[in-house]
Design a protein around this motif. Structure first.
Motif, PDB file in Angstrom:
ATOM      1  N   GLY A  95       0.834  -1.199   0.000  1.00  0.00           N
ATOM      2  CA  GLY A  95       0.000   0.000   0.000  1.00  0.00           C
ATOM      3  C   GLY A  95       0.868   1.249   0.000  1.00  0.00           C
ATOM      4  N   ARG A  96       0.555   2.184   0.889  1.00  0.00           N
ATOM      5  CA  ARG A  96       1.229   3.470   0.926  1.00  0.00           C
ATOM      6  C   ARG A  96       2.660   3.320   1.446  1.00  0.00           C
ATOM      7  N   SER A  97       3.453   4.363   1.252  1.00  0.00           N
ATOM      8  CA  SER A  97       4.846   4.362   1.699  1.00  0.00           C
ATOM      9  C   SER A  97       5.106   5.540   2.631  1.00  0.00           C
ATOM     10  N   ALA A  98       6.201   5.438   3.356  1.00  0.00           N
ATOM     11  CA  ALA A  98       6.642   6.524   4.237  1.00  0.00           C
ATOM     12  C   ALA A  98       8.161   6.550   4.246  1.00  0.00           C
ATOM     13  N   HIS A  99       8.711   7.735   4.467  1.00  0.00           N
ATOM     14  CA  HIS A  99      10.155   7.899   4.498  1.00  0.00           C
ATOM     15  C   HIS A  99      10.641   8.088   5.937  1.00  0.00           C
ATOM     16  N   PHE A 100      11.810   7.534   6.231  1.00  0.00           N
ATOM     17  CA  PHE A 100      12.575   7.914   7.406  1.00  0.00           C
ATOM     18  C   PHE A 100      13.559   8.993   6.978  1.00  0.00           C
ATOM     19  N   LEU A 101      13.736  10.000   7.828  1.00  0.00           N
ATOM     20  CA  LEU A 101      14.640  11.107   7.500  1.00  0.00           C
ATOM     21  C   LEU A 101      15.599  11.345   8.658  1.00  0.00           C
ATOM     22  N   ARG A 102      16.789  11.832   8.309  1.00  0.00           N
ATOM     23  CA  ARG A 102      17.829  12.069   9.310  1.00  0.00           C
ATOM     24  C   ARG A 102      18.446  13.445   9.108  1.00  0.00           C
ATOM     25  N   LEU A 103      18.787  14.064  10.237  1.00  0.00           N
ATOM     26  CA  LEU A 103      19.453  15.367  10.229  1.00  0.00           C
ATOM     27  C   LEU A 103      20.647  15.307  11.168  1.00  0.00           C
ATOM     28  N   ASP A 104      21.803  15.717  10.685  1.00  0.00           N
ATOM     29  CA  ASP A 104      23.012  15.771  11.512  1.00  0.00           C
ATOM     30  C   ASP A 104      22.971  17.061  12.336  1.00  0.00           C
ATOM     31  N   LEU A 105      22.639  16.913  13.622  1.00  0.00           N
ATOM     32  CA  LEU A 105      22.543  18.099  14.478  1.00  0.00           C
ATOM     33  C   LEU A 105      23.911  18.644  14.849  1.00  0.00           C
ATOM     34  N   ALA A 106      24.896  17.763  14.928  1.00  0.00           N
ATOM     35  CA  ALA A 106      26.221  18.202  15.359  1.00  0.00           C
ATOM     36  C   ALA A 106      26.933  19.009  14.284  1.00  0.00           C
ATOM     37  N   GLU A 107      26.852  18.545  13.040  1.00  0.00           N
ATOM     38  CA  GLU A 107      27.609  19.169  11.961  1.00  0.00           C
ATOM     39  C   GLU A 107      26.740  19.937  10.962  1.00  0.00           C
ATOM     40  N   GLY A 108      25.437  19.645  10.949  1.00  0.00           N
ATOM     41  CA  GLY A 108      24.562  20.293   9.986  1.00  0.00           C
ATOM     42  C   GLY A 108      24.264  21.742  10.346  1.00  0.00           C
ATOM     43  N   THR A 109      23.661  22.444   9.408  1.00  0.00           N
ATOM     44  CA  THR A 109      23.316  23.852   9.610  1.00  0.00           C
ATOM     45  C   THR A 109      21.804  23.991   9.669  1.00  0.00           C
ATOM     46  N   LEU A 110      21.310  24.417  10.806  1.00  0.00           N
ATOM     47  CA  LEU A 110      19.881  24.648  10.950  1.00  0.00           C
ATOM     48  C   LEU A 110      19.508  26.036  10.426  1.00  0.00           C
ATOM     49  N   PRO A 111      18.276  26.200   9.951  1.00  0.00           N
ATOM     50  CA  PRO A 111      17.811  27.557   9.635  1.00  0.00           C
ATOM     51  C   PRO A 111      17.901  28.427  10.886  1.00  0.00           C
ATOM     52  N   PRO A 112      18.156  29.702  10.746  1.00  0.00           N
ATOM     53  CA  PRO A 112      18.270  30.564  11.926  1.00  0.00           C
ATOM     54  C   PRO A 112      16.965  30.604  12.717  1.00  0.00           C
ATOM     55  N   LEU A 113      17.109  30.818  14.004  1.00  0.00           N
ATOM     56  CA  LEU A 113      15.927  30.966  14.848  1.00  0.00           C
ATOM     57  C   LEU A 113      15.132  32.191  14.407  1.00  0.00           C
ATOM     58  N   GLN A 114      13.821  32.067  14.500  1.00  0.00           N
ATOM     59  CA  GLN A 114      12.940  33.170  14.121  1.00  0.00           C
ATOM     60  C   GLN A 114      12.169  33.641  15.343  1.00  0.00           C
ATOM     61  N   SER A 115      12.000  34.911  15.452  1.00  0.00           N
ATOM     62  CA  SER A 115      11.175  35.450  16.536  1.00  0.00           C
ATOM     63  C   SER A 115       9.708  35.205  16.225  1.00  0.00           C
ATOM     64  N   PRO A 116       8.919  34.779  17.210  1.00  0.00           N
ATOM     65  CA  PRO A 116       7.488  34.573  16.953  1.00  0.00           C
ATOM     66  C   PRO A 116       6.820  35.881  16.541  1.00  0.00           C
ATOM     67  N   PRO A 117       5.864  35.810  15.637  1.00  0.00           N
ATOM     68  CA  PRO A 117       5.143  37.023  15.248  1.00  0.00           C
ATOM     69  C   PRO A 117       4.268  37.519  16.403  1.00  0.00           C
ATOM     70  N   PRO A 118       3.766  38.747  16.303  1.00  0.00           N
ATOM     71  CA  PRO A 118       2.910  39.281  17.375  1.00  0.00           C
ATOM     72  C   PRO A 118       1.732  38.349  17.670  1.00  0.00           C
ATOM     73  N   GLY A 119       1.470  38.151  18.943  1.00  0.00           N
ATOM     74  CA  GLY A 119       0.355  37.305  19.366  1.00  0.00           C
ATOM     75  C   GLY A 119       0.707  35.843  19.491  1.00  0.00           C
ATOM     76  N   VAL A 120       1.951  35.458  19.098  1.00  0.00           N
ATOM     77  CA  VAL A 120       2.385  34.053  19.159  1.00  0.00           C
ATOM     78  C   VAL A 120       3.458  33.915  20.230  1.00  0.00           C
ATOM     79  N   GLU A 121       3.331  32.883  21.039  1.00  0.00           N
ATOM     80  CA  GLU A 121       4.305  32.605  22.090  1.00  0.00           C
ATOM     81  C   GLU A 121       4.699  31.138  22.008  1.00  0.00           C
TER      82      GLU A 121
END
Length: 310
Positions: free
Chosen positions: A136-162
């Motif tokens: 039937g259907r399929s699904a992927h496993f995904l991996r991210l190297d937290l030690a060496e990889g580059t994450l997108p920069p942190l974003q400040s929450p918009p107004p009204g979001v915490e």
């Protein structure tokens, strides 16, 4: 050489560790710890008729199965079985014995339609098809190297979001339960799931030993939980896994799930975790796109096989 199938002995720490080791060898894209395995046996709802099985060859655990009814689905008669054998111990009859034992258990308790996840590899798919299952259907496993990889920069929450952690709502996690229930209903799946019992969710999910409440992140919009990313961690191995990410229907299209998951990943890296894992149905385009944005790469694929009984 003789292979037998029996129930896992949860009070026997060595037996549970052997179960976890086989699972890790066969499926290293999911966190398997002895405490999590025992927790599932102890706290899965009784209506699921949950069993953990091992296949043992001359005293060595070489195969495992987790078997249950989909008790939280609105459609009755659905059974789930997931069979994994040590990659270096295949073709000894362990898988076939586990399948037969699992099917007999599920049929005894009213299951008429069985679902099993199978790694997308020729030998595994051939095994499933020889036992009467169709793909039937399929699904992927995904991996991210937290030690060496580059994450997108942190974003400040918009107004009204915490952004808050699950630890911040420990006194009353019911709003998180309601958000989890709503988003789970919309997950692409062969088996629909409905969370209706808060106390069951508390025992199975909120008290799960892998749940990291500090890293699980919730986006609140004007005080209402709108999106979240659930973090499982195994600090002993430095591994982090996303157990669920979702957004309430009324708040979709605003990037809130991405915001929550990004914050969680940054804090996970700051805490010293080195590897992030997740999984997505191939039909879940929005979440696959988000994970690609984070830098995750597909590391394996599994296929959902189904068999109808009698």
């Amino acid at each position: 050489m003789t292979v037998i199938v029996r129930d896992l002995r949860p009070a026997d720490r060595t037996d549970v560790e052997d179960f976890a080791r086989v699972r890790h060898l066969a499926l290293p894209y999911i966190l398997w710890t002895p405490d999590a395995i025992v927790h599932s046996l102890a706290h899965t709802h009784p209506d699921a008729r949950f069993r953990s099985l091992v296949a043992e060859e001359d005293g060595e655990v070489i195969g495992t199965a987790q078997v249950q009814l989909a008790h939280d689905s609105p459609e009755p008669g659905q059974g789930l079985l997931n069979i994994y054998v040590r990659p270096d111990r295949t073709r000894r009859g362990a898988g076939g014995l586990l399948v037969r034992t699992a099917e007999e258990h599920l049929a005894e308790h009213g299951a008429t339609k069985l679902f099993a996840w199978v790694l997308d590899e020729p030998a595994n798919r051939d095994f499933a098809e020889r036992h009467g299952y169709r793909a039937g259907r399929s699904a992927h496993f995904l991996r991210l190297d937290l030690a060496e990889g580059t994450l997108p920069p942190l974003q400040s929450p918009p107004p009204g979001v915490e952004l808050r952690s699950a630890a911040d709502v420990a006194d009353d996690p019911r709003p998180l339960f309601e958000l989890d229930a709503e988003t789970t209903r919309d997950e692409p799946s062969d088996v629909d799931t409905e969370f209706t019992e808060y106390e069951t969710w508390i025992e199975e999910s909120w008290k799960h030993p892998l749940l990291d409440r500090e890293l699980t992140t919730i986006a609140f919009v004007e005080g209402r939980p709108a999106a979240f990313s659930v973090a499982f961690t195994d600090p002993a191995t430095g591994r982090y896994a996303t157990a669920m990410t979702g957004t309430a229907r009324a708040f979709r299209g605003r990037g809130l799930a991405k915001l929550a998951k990004n914050a969680s990943l940054h804090r996970a890296r700051a805490a010293g975790l080195t590897e992030a894992l997740t999984g997505n149905d191939v039909g879940n385009g929005p979440m696959l796109a988000i994970n690609k944005w984070f830098g995750y790469e597909i590391c394996a694929t599994e296929v959902r096989y189904v068999r109808e009984l009698g």
